[in-house]
Design an enzyme around this catalytic site. Structure first.
Site, PDB file in Angstrom:
ATOM      1  CD  GLU A 116      -2.979  -0.988   0.151  1.00 23.21           C
ATOM      2  OE1 GLU A 116      -3.176   0.126  -0.372  1.00 23.21           O
ATOM      3  OE2 GLU A 116      -3.583  -2.016  -0.218  1.00 23.21           O
ATOM      4  CB  SER A 390     -52.431 -15.088  44.832  1.00 23.84           C
ATOM      5  OG  SER A 390     -53.825 -14.843  44.895  1.00 23.84           O
TER       6      SER A 390
END
Length: 837
Positions: A116, A390
C-alpha cells in the site's frame, strides 16, 4: 516463479546504457537552442501555473474538516462474556477489536507497506513519485483512473471524505489533511490507525478483528499466507473475501507476497511456500464464524440497559462480564419457542421468564417472549407491567405479619364474608368460606379474605416498607388495600428478585446481569454489582419459605413441583377487566394473567403468561403452563447440583399443633398424624396448653354419658316416689315444725353465761398483758382488747400493744353452737416509765 523484479531506477539505467549515440555539431546546437527555449518557457509557465494552482488548492483545502483523534480512531464494539468468560455477543456500530502498534507483527507491517505504501517512512503524507505515476495515468486514461494514495491519504478518505468522489476539491482536501495528519501523528501512530480502521468485509473492521473472524486467531498467531491475505483485502474487501471469492482472494494474496519478496522482506522460498498454501487453509467454518451480534437477544437487551450512563457500549470497546448461563438460556428459548418442553395452547400466548441465582441476584437466563421476529423487541420478562395477583401475598401480607407482628404460621384468621375498609366486598377465588383457618392454610390455599385481614393488621405503611425492601415500589397513590391480593403491577425480573430474598435468609440482591466491566485498556475494572441489603429477619424468610413449600405439595401450585428438589413458590392469577367481562363471554376460572414465582436455595424463577389482546383469556387449564415452565427450567438448572433445603434459624421452633384447635393447642402424644400440623413459632411464643388425647376425649364422653344416665334414673325414681311423698308431706312438715320448736326451747334452756374469773395483769419484762378466765364447757372465746378481737379456744391469752400509762380495756365472750354469752370485762393499766438520770 519469476526473478526478482527490478526497481524503476535500475530499469532506466539499463535502458540508457543500451541506447546508441549519433551526434553532430549542428544537431547539438539546434538541440541546445530548443532546450533553452523550452526551459525558459516552461519556467515562465510554471511560475504562473504554481501561483494559480496554489490559489485553487487553497480555496479547496480551507474548507477541509478538522482532524480529531476520536474521528481517526474509530469506535470499538463491546464484547459480552458469559459466566465462563466466553464471548457470546458483540455490540457496537461496527465489529472492531483494537490492537496497539507494539502488538502488530512485523510480517503484517511489511505486507501492508510493501503493498500500500512502500515509501511510507520517506514521505510527509503525499508520495511525489507515486503521485507522478498517477498523474501520467490520469492524463493518459482519464481523471480518476489511478490513485496515488499513501496510508495517510487512505486514513483521511476512510475517516472524513467520500472516497467515491474523485473531484479535484476532494483530492485537494485529502492531500491537505494527509499533510496535517503527518504533522500531528507519528508514523507508528498512523500505521496503528490504519490497521485498526480498514474495512475487511463481513461487517468487520480492523485486521485484528478480521484475523479472529476469518481464522479464529490473533494476528500474532497467523501464518505468512494468512497475513498476506489480510494485508491485501482493504483494496477491495468484498471482492477479496476468501469465502465468497476464493480465486480473486488468492490472486491478491499472492501479489502481496510478491511485493514482500520484491522489497526484501521475505525470501523466495518463503514466498513460494506461502503462495502454494490453499486459500481456505485455516479458515473458520461457516458455523464458527456465524454472526453473534444478536444472539440471546432478550438477555443482551437487559445487559445493555444496565450499562452505566458514563460508558458508551457502542463505541468504548468494553468487555462486559455477565452471569449468562448458555445452557439455561438456550433451554429457556427452546421452551418458549417450541412445544417440546411445555405445550402452549396457541402462538398468541406470550410469556416472560427470569432465572437468577438466589444467593447473589445474578440473572443467568431471560426469556423475553415467544416467537419474536425483531431484534431488541419488547421484553416480557423485564418490561411487562401486569398485576401480579396472589404472588403478592407473601410479600405484602404474610411476610410483614411474621416480621412486624411476630405471628406464627398457626395464627388463626376467620375466612368469612368481608369487605374492604371502604365497604367494597371481597371474595375468595371459589366464592366460599372456610371459617377459622391458620395462616399456613390461608396462604397455601390462596384465600383472599384472610390475606386482606392480614394486611389490615399489619397496616399499609408497614406493608409498603417491607415491599420496598424487596425491590418493588408502588406508583404514587397506589398503596391500597387491594394490593393484598396483587392489584399492583410488576414483572418477572422484579418478582424473581423479591422471592429470592426468602430463599436467601432475608438478604435481598437486586437482579442484575452484569458482574463487572473491563474498559478498553484491558486493565481498568468497573464493579457494577448492586450491594446486598437486609430485607427481613431470617426467621421471617424461613417461615414464608416453609409455608410456600406446601403450595407445591398440597396447595394451588402442585404442577410446579420439582421432583427431588426442595422448592417453594406461589401461584397468581388476575381478573379480566370489568369492561371486557360485560362485553364478552368468559368461562369460569378464566384469568387475564397467570403467574408463578418460586425458588430453591440455589435459584429463583418468576414466570408470567398471558395475552396482549385484552379480549383473550388464560383458561383454568392454561394457568398451569406458568407452573410447568417453572418446574422444567428449575429441574434443568438444578440437574447435577446439590440443592440444600431451607435451614430453620435458632430462634424458630416447630411445634405439633392439633388441627382445628382454637385457641391454638399442642397436639398430645399419640394424636393421629392426619390431625397434626407442624407450625412455626418464634422461640418463647409457642402455646403451652396441650389438647386432650383421643383416649382422654373418649373417657370424658363415657363419663358424661354415665352421669347423664344416672341423673335420668334418679329423676325417674324420684318421680315414682313423688306421689307417696305428697301424702306424707303435710304430716312430715308438721312434725318438723314441732321438732324445731322443741329444739329452740331446749336451746333457750341451755343459754350461755359470761366467762367467770376474768383476770388481766401487765408483765413489765415481756411488755405483754396476760389475760385468763374460767372455762365454759365446749366453748371458744372472742377476746377484745381495745377494739381488736381475737378468737381463741384456750382460757388465756397474751397480747402486746399500748403505751406506758395507757389503760387497756379487755372483754371476753364465750361462743358455743353459734350462740354467744354476755361479755366479761376488766381493765389493766400499763405503768408509766420512770425518767432516767
Amino acid at each position: 516463479m519469476a526473478d526478482k523484479p527490478q526497481t524503476r531506477s535500475q530499469y532506466r539505467s539499463k535502458k540508457n546504457g543500451n541506447s546508441k549515440k549519433n551526434p553532430s555539431k549542428r544537431g547539438k546546437r539546434v538541440a541546445a537552442n530548443i532546450f533553452k527555449t523550452i526551459f525558459f518557457l516552461g519556467l515562465f509557465l510554471a511560475f504562473f501555473g504554481v501561483a494559480a494552482g496554489a490559489t485553487v488548492f487553497y480555496s479547496y483545502a480551507k474548507d477541509a474538516p478538522k482532524l480529531t483523534d476520536s474521528k481517526l480512531r474509530d469506535p470499538l464494539s463491546s464484547k459480552l462474556l458469559d459466566k465462563d468468560g466466553k464471548v457470546f455477543a458483540e455490540v457496537g456500530t461496527e465489529r472492531r477489536e483494537y490492537i496497539e502498534y507494539k502488538d502488530i507483527p512485523e510480517a503484517l507491517k511489511n505486507a501492508i507497506l510493501t503493498t500500500e505504501d512502500a515509501r511510507f517512512y520517506e514521505h510527509d503524507g503525499i508520495d511525489p513519485i507515486r503521485l507522478g505515476g498517477a498523474v501520467i495515468a490520469n492524463v493518459k486514461d482519464g481523471f480518476g483512473s489511478e490513485g496515488a494514495s499513501t496510508l495517510s491519504q487512505q486514513i483521511i478518505k476512510m475517516s472524513y471524505l467520500d472516497y467515491t468522489n474523485k473531484t479535484l476539491a476532494r483530492k485537494a482536501q485529502e492531500a491537505w489533511l494527509a499533510l496535517e495528519l503527518e504533522q500531528k501523528y507519528s508514523k507508528n501512530d498512523i500505521l496503528e490507525i490504519y490497521v485498526n480502521k480498514v474495512y475487511m468485509s463481513d461487517r468487520v473492521h480492523g485486521m485484528q478483528t478480521a484475523s479472529e473472524h476469518y481464522f479464529g486467531k490473533s494476528v500474532k498467531d497467523i501464518s505468512l499466507a494468512q497475513t498476506a491475505l489480510l494485508a491485501g483485502m482493504p483494496q477491495s474487501p468484498n471482492n477479496y473475501n476468501p469465502y465468497e471469492h476464493p480465486e480473486a482472494a488468492k490472486k491478491r494474496r499472492d501479489q502481496v507476497l510478491t511485493n514482500m519478496y520484491s522489497h526484501n522482506k521475505i525470501t523466495k522460498d518463503e514466498m513460494t511456500a506461502a503462495q502454494k498454501t490453499p486459500i481456505n487453509s485455516g479458515l473458520r467454518s461457516q458455523k464458527d464464524r456465524e454472526d453473534k451480534i444478536y444472539k440471546y437477544d432478550s438477555y443482551v437487551t437487559q445487559v445493555l440497559s444496565e450499562i452505566p450512563k458514563e460508558y458508551d457500549v457502542y463505541r468504548d470497546g468494553l468487555t462486559i462480564h455477565t452471569a449468562l448461563d448458555r445452557s439455561a438460556q438456550e433451554y429457556t428459548e427452546k421452551m418458549l419457542n417450541t412445544n417440546e418442553i411445555v405445550n402452549f395452547s396457541d402462538k398468541e400466548m406470550q410469556a416472560g421468564i427470569v432465572l437468577q441465582d438466589t444467593k447473589n441476584g445474578r440473572v443467568q437466563a431471560i426469556g423475553g417472549g415467544r416467537n419474536q421476529k425483531v431484534t431488541r423487541g419488547y421484553n416480557y420478562a423485564t418490561q411487562v407491567k401486569r398485576s401480579v395477583g396472589s404472588t403478592m401475598k407473601p410479600i405484602a401480607d404474610y411476610g410483614p405479619a411474621f416480621e412486624y407482628l411476630d405471628w406464627s404460621t398457626a395464627h388463626i384468621l376467620e375466612d368469612e364474608p368481608y369487605t374492604y375498609t371502604g365497604g367494597t366486598p371481597i371474595n375468595n377465588w371459589d366464592f366460599g368460606y372456610k371459617g377459622p383457618i391458620s395462616v399456613r392454610q390461608a396462604l397455601y390455599q390462596s384465600r383472599n379474605i384472610p390475606a386482606l385481614k392480614t394486611l389490615q393488621a399489619v397496616g399499609l405503611e408497614k406493608s409498603e416498607q417491607f415491599v420496598n425492601k424487596l425491590g418493588i415500589t408502588y406508583d404514587k397513590g397506589q398503596n391500597v388495600e387491594s394490593n393484598a391480593i396483587g392489584a399492583n403491577s410488576s414483572n418477572p425480573m422484579q418478582m424473581a428478585g423479591a422471592y429470592a430474598a426468602f430463599g436467601n435468609k432475608g438478604i435481598y440482591n437486586k437482579p442484575h446481569t452484569i458482574i463487572k466491566i473491563v474498559l478498553s485498556d484491558g486493565e481498568t475494572e468497573i464493579d457494577t454489582e448492586p450491594k446486598s441489603t437486609v430485607a427481613m429477619k431470617e426467621s421471617t424468610a424461613y417461615m414464608v419459605s416453609d409455608v410456600l413449600k406446601d403450595v407445591l405439595s398440597i396447595g394451588t401450585g402442585t404442577s410446579a413441583a420439582v421432583p427431588g428438589v426442595p422448592a417453594a413458590g406461589k401461584t397468581g392469577t388476575t381478573n379480566i377487566p370489568p369492561e371486557f367481562t360485560s362485553k364478552y363471554y368468559y368461562p369460569g376460572g378464566a384469568a387475564r394473567d397467570s403467574w408463578f414465582a418460586g425458588y430453591t436455595t440455589n435459584y429463583s424463577i418468576a414466570v408470567w403468561t398471558g395475552y396482549d389482546d385484552k379480549k383473550k383469556y388464560v383458561s383454568a387449564s392454561e394457568q398451569k403452563i406458568a407452573q410447568r415452565m417453572f418446574s422444567k427450567l428449575m429441574a434443568h438448572a438444578s440437574a447435577n447440583k446439590n440443592t440444600a433445603d431451607f435451614k430453620m434459624p435458632s430462634n424458630v421452633v416447630s411445634v405439633p399443633i392439633l388441627k382445628g384447635s382454637n385457641p391454638i393447642a399442642r397436639a398430645a402424644s399419640g394424636t393421629s398424624s392426619d390431625k397434626v400440623s407442624y407450625e412455626l413459632f418464634l422461640a418463647g411464643t409457642a402455646p403451652t396448653k396441650t389438647a386432650s388425647t383421643p383416649e382422654d376425649e373418649k373417657k370424658k364422653k363415657e363419663a358424661e354419658a354415665k352421669k347423664k344416665a344416672e341423673e335420668e334414673a334418679k329423676k325417674k325414681k324420684e318421680d315414682e316416689k313423688k306421689s307417696e311423698a305428697d301424702d306424707e308431706a303435710e304430716a312430715k312438715k308438721k312434725a318438723e315444725e314441732e321438732a324445731k320448736k322443741k329444739a329452740e326451747e331446749e336451746e333457750a334452756a341451755k343459754a350461755l353465761t359470761a366467762p367467770a374469773g376474768l383476770r388481766a395483769s401487765y408483765d413489765a419484762n415481756s411488755k405483754q398483758i396476760n389475760v385468763s378466765w374460767a372455762a365454759v364447757d365446749g366453748a371458744t372465746y372472742e377476746v377484745n382488747v381495745n377494739g381488736t378481737t381475737t378468737t381463741v379456744s384456750s382460757t388465756s391469752v397474751s397480747v402486746s400493744g399500748g403505751n406506758p400509762g395507757d389503760t387497756i380495756s379487755i372483754n371476753v365472750v364465750a361462743v358455743k353452737d353459734g350462740k354467744k354469752s354476755p361479755a366479761s370485762s376488766t381493765t389493766v393499766k400499763i405503768p408509766a416509765e420512770e425518767p432516767s438520770d
